[in-house]
Write a protein that holds these residues in place. Structure first.
Motif, PDB file in Angstrom:
ATOM      1  N   LYS A 177       7.545  22.634  18.453  1.00 17.01           N
ATOM      2  CA  LYS A 177       6.176  22.624  18.986  1.00 17.01           C
ATOM      3  C   LYS A 177       6.097  23.074  20.447  1.00 17.01           C
ATOM      4  CE  LYS A 177       4.649  18.892  15.964  1.00 17.01           C
ATOM      5  NZ  LYS A 177       3.982  17.582  15.903  1.00 17.01           N
ATOM      6  N   GLU A 178       7.245  23.248  21.088  1.00 16.88           N
ATOM      7  CA  GLU A 178       7.286  23.595  22.512  1.00 16.88           C
ATOM      8  C   GLU A 178       6.561  24.922  22.773  1.00 16.88           C
ATOM      9  OE1 GLU A 178      10.443  24.146  26.201  1.00 16.88           O
ATOM     10  OE2 GLU A 178      11.208  23.774  24.182  1.00 16.88           O
ATOM     11  N   GLY A 179       5.759  24.932  23.839  1.00 18.93           N
ATOM     12  CA  GLY A 179       5.063  26.137  24.266  1.00 18.93           C
ATOM     13  C   GLY A 179       3.812  26.468  23.497  1.00 18.93           C
ATOM     14  N   PHE A 197      -1.485  22.208  22.140  1.00 18.40           N
ATOM     15  CA  PHE A 197      -1.639  21.026  21.294  1.00 18.40           C
ATOM     16  C   PHE A 197      -0.499  20.924  20.287  1.00 18.40           C
ATOM     17  CE2 PHE A 197      -5.891  21.973  22.868  1.00 18.40           C
ATOM     18  CZ  PHE A 197      -6.252  20.751  23.392  1.00 18.40           C
ATOM     19  N   GLY A 198       0.699  21.296  20.734  1.00 16.21           N
ATOM     20  CA  GLY A 198       1.879  21.197  19.878  1.00 16.21           C
ATOM     21  C   GLY A 198       1.811  22.086  18.657  1.00 16.21           C
ATOM     22  N   GLY A 199       1.053  23.166  18.733  1.00 14.41           N
ATOM     23  CA  GLY A 199       0.896  24.078  17.603  1.00 14.41           C
ATOM     24  C   GLY A 199      -0.344  23.786  16.779  1.00 14.41           C
ATOM     25  N   GLY A 200      -1.112  22.790  17.174  1.00 13.65           N
ATOM     26  CA  GLY A 200      -2.331  22.435  16.441  1.00 13.65           C
ATOM     27  C   GLY A 200      -3.499  23.348  16.714  1.00 13.65           C
ATOM     28  N   TRP A 201      -3.351  24.258  17.670  1.00 12.60           N
ATOM     29  CA  TRP A 201      -4.438  25.178  18.014  1.00 12.60           C
ATOM     30  C   TRP A 201      -3.850  26.528  18.378  1.00 12.60           C
ATOM     31  CZ3 TRP A 201      -5.846  28.229  22.154  1.00 12.60           C
ATOM     32  CH2 TRP A 201      -7.148  28.723  22.145  1.00 12.60           C
ATOM     33  N   SER A 202      -4.563  27.585  18.034  1.00 13.77           N
ATOM     34  CA  SER A 202      -4.195  28.926  18.497  1.00 13.77           C
ATOM     35  C   SER A 202      -5.478  29.697  18.761  1.00 13.77           C
ATOM     36  CB  SER A 202      -3.321  29.653  17.471  1.00 13.77           C
ATOM     37  OG  SER A 202      -4.043  29.863  16.280  1.00 13.77           O
ATOM     38  N   GLY A 203      -5.397  30.619  19.701  1.00 15.22           N
ATOM     39  CA  GLY A 203      -6.555  31.424  20.051  1.00 15.22           C
ATOM     40  C   GLY A 203      -6.408  31.970  21.452  1.00 15.22           C
ATOM     41  N   PRO A 204      -7.497  32.507  21.989  1.00 17.71           N
ATOM     42  CA  PRO A 204      -7.418  33.130  23.308  1.00 17.71           C
ATOM     43  C   PRO A 204      -7.265  32.117  24.437  1.00 17.71           C
ATOM     44  CG  PRO A 204      -9.676  33.177  22.496  1.00 17.71           C
ATOM     45  CD  PRO A 204      -8.824  32.638  21.390  1.00 17.71           C
ATOM     46  N   GLN A 205      -6.367  32.458  25.358  1.00 20.61           N
ATOM     47  CA  GLN A 205      -6.139  31.635  26.541  1.00 20.61           C
ATOM     48  C   GLN A 205      -6.381  32.492  27.781  1.00 20.61           C
ATOM     49  OE1 GLN A 205      -2.511  29.175  26.580  1.00 20.61           O
ATOM     50  NE2 GLN A 205      -2.089  30.016  24.551  1.00 20.61           N
ATOM     51  N   VAL A 219      -9.115  13.399  18.957  1.00 21.60           N
ATOM     52  CA  VAL A 219      -8.444  14.648  19.334  1.00 21.60           C
ATOM     53  C   VAL A 219      -8.431  15.600  18.143  1.00 21.60           C
ATOM     54  CG1 VAL A 219      -6.246  15.675  20.053  1.00 21.60           C
ATOM     55  CG2 VAL A 219      -7.058  13.560  21.131  1.00 21.60           C
ATOM     56  N   GLU A 220      -8.133  15.063  16.967  1.00 24.36           N
ATOM     57  CA  GLU A 220      -8.095  15.891  15.759  1.00 24.36           C
ATOM     58  C   GLU A 220      -9.463  16.489  15.450  1.00 24.36           C
ATOM     59  OE1 GLU A 220      -6.331  13.144  12.975  1.00 24.36           O
ATOM     60  OE2 GLU A 220      -4.528  13.021  14.214  1.00 24.36           O
ATOM     61  N   ASP A 221     -10.537  15.806  15.832  1.00 19.03           N
ATOM     62  CA  ASP A 221     -11.890  16.336  15.666  1.00 19.03           C
ATOM     63  C   ASP A 221     -12.186  17.423  16.698  1.00 19.03           C
ATOM     64  OD1 ASP A 221     -14.685  16.262  14.606  1.00 19.03           O
ATOM     65  OD2 ASP A 221     -15.107  15.567  16.648  1.00 19.03           O
ATOM     66  N   LEU A 222     -11.678  17.270  17.908  1.00 22.77           N
ATOM     67  CA  LEU A 222     -11.940  18.232  18.983  1.00 22.77           C
ATOM     68  C   LEU A 222     -11.213  19.558  18.771  1.00 22.77           C
ATOM     69  CD1 LEU A 222     -13.088  18.985  21.794  1.00 22.77           C
ATOM     70  CD2 LEU A 222     -11.014  17.957  22.768  1.00 22.77           C
ATOM     71  N   ILE A 223      -9.963  19.517  18.377  1.00 24.41           N
ATOM     72  CA  ILE A 223      -9.131  20.721  18.341  1.00 24.41           C
ATOM     73  C   ILE A 223      -9.770  21.880  17.563  1.00 24.41           C
ATOM     74  CG2 ILE A 223      -6.921  21.665  17.524  1.00 24.41           C
ATOM     75  CD1 ILE A 223      -5.620  19.047  18.499  1.00 24.41           C
ATOM     76  N   PRO A 224     -10.266  21.694  16.351  1.00 23.88           N
ATOM     77  CA  PRO A 224     -10.857  22.851  15.656  1.00 23.88           C
ATOM     78  C   PRO A 224     -12.176  23.337  16.272  1.00 23.88           C
ATOM     79  CG  PRO A 224     -11.066  20.864  14.324  1.00 23.88           C
ATOM     80  CD  PRO A 224     -10.226  20.505  15.514  1.00 23.88           C
ATOM     81  N   ARG A 225     -12.731  22.564  17.180  1.00 19.58           N
ATOM     82  CA  ARG A 225     -13.977  22.947  17.839  1.00 19.58           C
ATOM     83  C   ARG A 225     -13.733  23.700  19.147  1.00 19.58           C
ATOM     84  NH1 ARG A 225     -16.872  17.447  18.133  1.00 19.58           N
ATOM     85  NH2 ARG A 225     -18.509  18.690  19.076  1.00 19.58           N
ATOM     86  N   ILE A 226     -12.462  23.954  19.465  1.00 23.37           N
ATOM     87  CA  ILE A 226     -12.092  24.700  20.673  1.00 23.37           C
ATOM     88  C   ILE A 226     -12.024  26.182  20.330  1.00 23.37           C
ATOM     89  CG2 ILE A 226     -10.285  25.115  22.388  1.00 23.37           C
ATOM     90  CD1 ILE A 226      -9.482  22.138  22.012  1.00 23.37           C
ATOM     91  N   ASP A 264     -19.810  29.705  20.498  1.00 23.97           N
ATOM     92  CA  ASP A 264     -20.538  28.436  20.576  1.00 23.97           C
ATOM     93  C   ASP A 264     -19.606  27.222  20.501  1.00 23.97           C
ATOM     94  OD1 ASP A 264     -19.841  28.646  17.911  1.00 23.97           O
ATOM     95  OD2 ASP A 264     -21.825  28.158  17.131  1.00 23.97           O
ATOM     96  N   LYS A 265     -18.308  27.463  20.651  1.00 23.18           N
ATOM     97  CA  LYS A 265     -17.325  26.382  20.630  1.00 23.18           C
ATOM     98  C   LYS A 265     -17.005  25.945  22.054  1.00 23.18           C
ATOM     99  CE  LYS A 265     -15.002  27.320  16.277  1.00 23.18           C
ATOM    100  NZ  LYS A 265     -13.660  27.396  15.670  1.00 23.18           N
ATOM    101  N   TYR A 266     -16.045  25.027  22.178  1.00 28.41           N
ATOM    102  CA  TYR A 266     -15.617  24.541  23.482  1.00 28.41           C
ATOM    103  C   TYR A 266     -14.662  25.516  24.164  1.00 28.41           C
ATOM    104  CZ  TYR A 266     -17.337  19.753  22.816  1.00 28.41           C
ATOM    105  OH  TYR A 266     -18.120  18.646  22.656  1.00 28.41           O
ATOM    106  N   VAL A 267     -14.752  25.572  25.485  1.00 31.27           N
ATOM    107  CA  VAL A 267     -13.693  26.102  26.325  1.00 31.27           C
ATOM    108  C   VAL A 267     -12.976  24.867  26.842  1.00 31.27           C
ATOM    109  CG1 VAL A 267     -13.086  27.292  28.467  1.00 31.27           C
ATOM    110  CG2 VAL A 267     -14.946  28.183  27.021  1.00 31.27           C
ATOM    111  N   ASN A 268     -11.728  24.703  26.449  1.00 29.48           N
ATOM    112  CA  ASN A 268     -10.950  23.540  26.856  1.00 29.48           C
ATOM    113  C   ASN A 268     -10.203  23.874  28.143  1.00 29.48           C
ATOM    114  OD1 ASN A 268      -9.892  20.812  25.353  1.00 29.48           O
ATOM    115  ND2 ASN A 268      -8.419  21.633  26.801  1.00 29.48           N
TER     116      ASN A 268
END
Length: 180
Positions: A64-66, A69-77, A36-43, A111-115
């Motif tokens: 971490k609520e809301g 990934f509990g605050g482990g990722w930020s970006g467009p949703q 999971v830790e490997d995937l998150i920065p690739r999203i 070129d990253k993942y859409v999760n």
């Protein structure tokens, strides 16, 4: 070009949320997980269902609520919904149809993942032939009822190709490609 990946943690009996969308069961199974830790920065972007976006949070009551990934990722949703709220959320776009949502999320991800988050959206992506991968963590618990990873009675068979299997103290991770 972005790859669409559906990620979720499910119980051994196939549920990603308990009755009423309860996610509290997941808290005990969140922990260090190199896959999971490997995937998150690739999203690069999230494609989220409306119920998932506004639903229960395993981090409820914590800082971490809301946060994805509990605050482990930020970006467009990109939230797929027919009823966008009147309230605006930073980095969140509400989209009314799947094709537009997928195109916008892919453009944002580069070129990253859409999760993909949410069982209904994942099933719609699978039915539309746009889902590329599935990453499922299998937790050692049986919930007995709730929201299934995929729920498609009478649906067609879908060929999958396993390409990774990892273990942690909390979950068994299975990575699959949608074949064909």
């Amino acid at each position: 070009m972005a790859t669409l990946i559906y990620s979720a943690t499910m119980s051994l009996d196939g549920f990603i949320a308990g009755p009423g969308g309860d996610m509290s069961w997941l808290t005990a199974h969140i922990g260090p997980d190199p896959a999971v830790e490997d995937l998150i920065p690739r999203i690069g972007a999230l494609l989220v269902g409306r119920r998932t976006f506004g639903g229960d949070d395993p981090h409820r009551g914590t800082e971490k609520e809301g946060k994805p990934f509990g605050g482990g990722w930020s970006g467009p949703q990109f939230v797929l919904t027919h009823h966008a709220p009147d309230v605006e959320y930073p980095d969140v776009t509400f989209v009314g149809d799947l094709n537009t949502a997928v195109a916008a999320a892919k453009a944002a991800a580069g070129d990253k993942y859409v999760n993909v988050l949410g069982a209904s959206v994942a099933a719609q992506c699978l039915d539309a032939g746009v889902l590329d991968e599935i990453f499922v963590g299998i937790a050692p618990v049986m919930l007995g009822d709730g929201v299934r990873l995929f729920n498609h009675p009478g649906g067609k068979s879908v060929a999958l190709e396993r390409f990774a299997l990892t273990y942690t103290a909390n979950v068994t991770n299975l990575r699959l490609r949608v074949a064909g």
